[in-house]
Design an enzyme around this catalytic site. Structure first.
Site, PDB file in Angstrom:
ATOM      1  N   HIS A  15       0.872  -1.162   0.000  1.00  0.00           N
ATOM      2  CA  HIS A  15       0.000   0.000   0.000  1.00  0.00           C
ATOM      3  C   HIS A  15       0.914   1.216   0.000  1.00  0.00           C
ATOM      4  O   HIS A  15       1.758   1.361   0.881  1.00  0.00           O
ATOM      5  CB  HIS A  15      -0.899   0.003   1.236  1.00  0.00           C
ATOM      6  CG  HIS A  15      -2.098  -0.846   1.076  1.00  0.00           C
ATOM      7  ND1 HIS A  15      -3.349  -0.439   1.453  1.00  0.00           N
ATOM      8  CD2 HIS A  15      -2.259  -2.085   0.568  1.00  0.00           C
ATOM      9  CE1 HIS A  15      -4.227  -1.393   1.186  1.00  0.00           C
ATOM     10  NE2 HIS A  15      -3.579  -2.403   0.657  1.00  0.00           N
ATOM     11  N   GLU A  18      -1.167   6.514  -1.227  1.00  0.00           N
ATOM     12  CA  GLU A  18      -2.551   6.821  -0.838  1.00  0.00           C
ATOM     13  C   GLU A  18      -2.519   8.019   0.105  1.00  0.00           C
ATOM     14  O   GLU A  18      -2.907   9.112  -0.264  1.00  0.00           O
ATOM     15  CB  GLU A  18      -3.209   5.620  -0.160  1.00  0.00           C
ATOM     16  CG  GLU A  18      -4.633   5.898   0.257  1.00  0.00           C
ATOM     17  CD  GLU A  18      -5.260   4.777   1.071  1.00  0.00           C
ATOM     18  OE1 GLU A  18      -6.482   4.658   1.017  1.00  0.00           O
ATOM     19  OE2 GLU A  18      -4.536   4.040   1.770  1.00  0.00           O
ATOM     20  N   ASP A  96     -11.998  -1.906  -0.459  1.00  0.00           N
ATOM     21  CA  ASP A  96     -11.425  -2.279   0.833  1.00  0.00           C
ATOM     22  C   ASP A  96     -12.472  -2.927   1.727  1.00  0.00           C
ATOM     23  O   ASP A  96     -12.274  -3.061   2.919  1.00  0.00           O
ATOM     24  CB  ASP A  96     -10.833  -1.049   1.536  1.00  0.00           C
ATOM     25  CG  ASP A  96      -9.406  -0.768   1.100  1.00  0.00           C
ATOM     26  OD1 ASP A  96      -8.746  -1.672   0.583  1.00  0.00           O
ATOM     27  OD2 ASP A  96      -8.947   0.376   1.286  1.00  0.00           O
TER      28      ASP A  96
END
Length: 150
Positions: A15, A18, A96
């Site tokens: 990840h 973001e 998500d």
């Protein structure tokens, strides 16, 4: 340890991009040896990184509803998904868990006016960049083609 894990066979998805900027994506690619980037919505701020991601065909797992829910993007209409696709990046539509994937595709159609062909492009990108066996990818790609030709 990362090298040992990679040699053992697991795929690496980080990840990045973001809440943090493009530098986090670059770090995920270099130090983290990421094969895919979870999110990556901030990469457009770095044209060199965009070019590298495009050249290496590193997929971005984009989650528009999640990004809005977390306050990272003010609204779906302002989400960078269309700009990521227009930049030639491999963008996949994901969730998500706050919504279903079907609902995410529907919101994408409604918000950005995406056609069936554009939605199929996102679905193909997801299929082709998955870590699934080739036989499965072939089967799903054929199902996408059947859906598109209906």
């Amino acid at each position: 340890m990362l090298r040992a894990a990679r040699e053992a066979g697991p795929h690496l998805v980080h990840h990045a991009g973001e809440t943090a900027g493009p530098a986090s994506v670059r770090e995920a690619l270099t130090a983290g040896r990421a094969e895919r980037i979870g999110h990556g919505i901030r990469v457009l701020k770095d044209p060199e990184l965009v070019a590298e991601l495009r050249r290496r065909r590193v997929p971005l797992e984009v989650r528009p509803s999640s990004n809005v829910l977390l306050g990272l993007v003010p609204s779906l209409a302002e989400h960078p998904l269309p700009r990521l696709v227009e930049a030639g990046l491999t963008a996949t539509l994901n969730t998500d868990g706050e919504t279903s994937l079907t609902a995410e595709y529907q919101r994408t159609r409604e918000t950005f006016g995406y056609s069936d062909a554009q939605l199929a492009h996102l679905a193909r990108a997801s299929t082709e960049s998955s870590f699934a066996p080739e036989a499965w990818k072939t089967q799903v790609s054929a199902e996408i083609d059947r859906w598109l030709s209906r």
